[in-house]
Design an enzyme around this catalytic site. Structure first.
Site: not given
Lengths: 472, 472
Positions: A395-396
């Protein structure tokens, strides 16, 4: 220069109360009494403080030689550190102003170009439609008893499209970095909420079936399914500052309007400060830098250290505006009671403790929907932690890679690097039985190594990329 | 970027002991038992940590909103300050090295020019002759009963010449600044010792006369006059690390040779470090500066702030080498027992406390030979303090003004400025009942305002002066 001097001895202050007592007795008396008091003082002075009395009476150690120094207060040294920090930062601010002047542009936040990015706004505004789909699926389950496998498939399609749709829009429109990152943050938040909604309702159903067999375990919380499936409940969950769905939340009684106003003012001030630091300190330093992994290493270290202070301040601003002010404002407006959006992560003695306390909404979501489900599937503790970090890393990477139109995996690798760091600080924490060592290591990686290197890596890959036409 | 994640919940660690207990019971048992333990764990997981259990159970405040934040530990923030300081300083060191390279010259401390300054050394070596004169005067008093007025006159002539003789030599020879300052420091130390010797012996005589009348007060310390007047006793006082004469001192039993060796090594290291900081950081900054009271004020502030950090480090080095290492080495070699050459002045909560604790030899001398004699003369407390500061200011001016061949009174004014500062910090300390406010003010004036401004003022007046031919 070594001659410094005295004001009054500590002995002098000891004799003061005695003198005061004596003179207060004399107050109502005649003038000879006051001269008597003077004589008492004089004779005391004569005996104890005259030149013939020895100044050195016993063996004493220097403070820095004695062991007592380790048990004394060092409040003064902390103040010294703060004063030096203020001095150094003030000078760097003046130096920067003399060199560059004021760099902030009126059109930094909004300009005529921003209007061209309306598809980004439209995409953000249309995402709630997916929540409606999710609601429709849950309702259908109640009326038509769709099998769980179909339910899972439908929820998977809905939640995945809440990521893929914004990704497609960003790839097509190529908006400014800041809009792209905000849209990705919004859509990932949305995805997590949708997953939590589906997973929790699924678990409600499982719990019901189990309770039909075994009546021993009973909880008021679980009994009201399927009454909790309502449009109002879903809408509240979608705007509330949490990622974990539950049938009802602890609520406050009223909105403190003045308090909200103050928080909004603070939010504007700190957002402005953040923009100022980025424009005035981060941008010039980055633009004058070279790729950190190519070229002169001493030079690269200098750049990284120069960047570390403003990026740290930006990071603290982001934390304060997003996790304290923004989430508290949302919570106040939605009567949301549980305001523990973060714990005192600045005192974290290990990297593990930091990740457990700095972003509580995501932490709770990870524990509830990833970590414990993994444990229940028979995956080991370490395995579950690793899976959590992999998901976090992905997700980062999505959050930064998509708006930059590139996948260099720096963000993903940065998150995965936390795992060995966690093992290291846990080991050091156990070995030295001290909270200081781990905390210092945490800060070094947090503010010196982590942020500035990531920023430099992404910046240089961003301006060097040729495959995509650049638009900033 | 807001997505961070979790490792394991705190609840998870709570359940661990239970699980461990259970499995230790099962250890010797069959394999079904271990699967039983797994089931217990699984059912616990099912009840407490499943998705259907609520994540938000009660009202909670954000840490930064709650009042508890003021009572919590801020150890993490202190570590952060230290880490930022190290980062900023490391960067400035790298930047300085890239800009100037290594500036230190081999002939910084000693060069062929130093030999030309032999009169300075000779002057320092001949000062002990004045101590012999002082001894002769005291001896004469014992045998010939010279009246006290003549005694005072003789001692005045001797002690004053211990100042005037070095002043004359420095004016004639015009040695390098560092030699001049050292000679002045040495001669002022000498002056203070001679004054203390004369004053104490005078007071011994007074005490004797008083005791002849009144036998009530008796002290073993005073009874051995005139036996204390010996060449050996005077020689010991002249080399001992104290400014206050007394008939006998607390003594140690032996010299720790290894300890002395370690202190000497530290002394050399820190003196070298001091020289390095001066050559590499202080000198270039000063040479690139303008007179602080003329020209652009923003520029002057930038220079003062840039100077403040290296001058602070130099000052801390001076304190450590002179007050801790040097005086401790002398004390060890002379078996001197009272090593309290300074107290923990870094924690001083007022400027008064700072002056009382940072230079204990001078503080004790001031209290004994200036402050209390003033009180006995009927001068008020404040008056006595003012006189002490005036004397201190004059000596500071002598120490710096004479070697620079100019009297601009910056040092004197700097010391006199301490008096209003003292009143201010005492007032603030009483008003806020807090040690922090005064301590921060003390550090600001100590390291930001005081040192760098004095250094700049003296430097620019030094290079601008035309009346004396310059030799540096």
């Amino acid at each position: 220069m070594s001659e410094k001097e005295s004001v009054s001895s500590s002995n002098a202050s000891e004799e003061k109360p005695l003198l005061r007592k004596r003179s207060s007795i004399c107050k109502a008396s005649d003038s000879t009494c006051s001269s008597d008091a003077k004589n008492v003082q004089a004779s005391k002075l004569d005996v104890n403080f005259r030149a013939s009395a020895p100044a050195h009476k016993r063996l004493r150690e220097s403070p820095l030689s004695s062991d007592a120094i380790f048990h004394q207060s060092h409040a003064g040294l902390f103040n010294l550190c703060v004063v030096i920090l203020v001095a150094v930062n003030s000078r760097l601010i003046i130096e920067n102003l003399m060199k560059y002047g004021l760099l902030i542009r009126a059109g930094f936040w909004f300009s005529s170009k921003s209007i061209r990015e309306w598809p980004v706004l439209m995409c953000g505004l249309s995402l709630p439609l997916l929540a409606l789909c999710s609601y429709a699926v849950e309702k259908m389950r109640i009326y038509f008893h769709i099998p769980e496998s179909i339910m899972s498939l439908l929820h998977f399609v809905i939640s995945t499209s809440s990521i893929l749709y914004p990704v497609y829009i960003i790839m097509r429109v190529q908006p400014a970095l800041i809009f792209g990152i905000n849209l990705m943050l919004f859509s990932i938040t949305y995805w997590m909420k949708l997953v939590s909604y589906a997973h929790t309702n699924y678990d409600f159903r499982c719990f019901r079936q189990e309770n039909d067999k075994d009546e021993a375990i009973s909880d008021a919380q679980h009994s009201n399914y399927p009454q909790n499936i309502s449009l109002k409940g879903l809408a509240y969950f979608m705007v509330a500052p949490t990622l974990c769905y539950q049938a009802s939340y602890p609520r406050t009684n009223r909105i403190r309007k003045r308090w909200v106003f103050r928080q909004v003012v603070k939010l504007l001030i700190f957002t402005g400060l953040m923009g100022f630091i980025i424009e005035q300190y981060v941008n010039p330093t980055i633009q004058n830098s070279q790729h950190p992994l190519k070229g002169n290493y001493v030079y690269a270290i200098e750049r990284v250290l120069k960047l570390s202070v403003p990026t740290l301040y930006v990071w603290l601003c982001i934390f304060y505006t997003l996790f304290h002010l923004w989430l508290n404002i949302i919570a106040e407006l939605t009567y949301f009671g549980d305001r523990e959006f973060y714990k005192d992560w600045w005192n974290a003695s290990t990297v593990e403790e930091y990740w457990k306390s700095w972003n509580m909404p995501v932490h709770r979501w990870m524990v509830r929907h990833i970590y414990f489900p993994c444990l229940r599937k028979g995956i080991s503790r370490d395995g579950a932690v690793l899976i959590s970090f992999i998901i976090s890393g992905v997700f980062h990477e999505l959050c930064i890679g998509i708006p930059c139109h590139m996948f260099r995996c720096w963000a993903f690798l940065g998150i995965m690097f936390q795992v060995p760091l966690m093992v290291l600080t846990n080991y050091l924490h156990n070995k030295f039985q001290s909270t200081m060592v781990g905390n210092i290591i945490f800060w070094v990686f947090f503010c010196i190594v982590g942020q500035p290197i990531s920023v430099l890596l992404y910046y240089h890959d961003y301006i060097n990329q040729k495959s995509f036409p650049i638009r900033s």
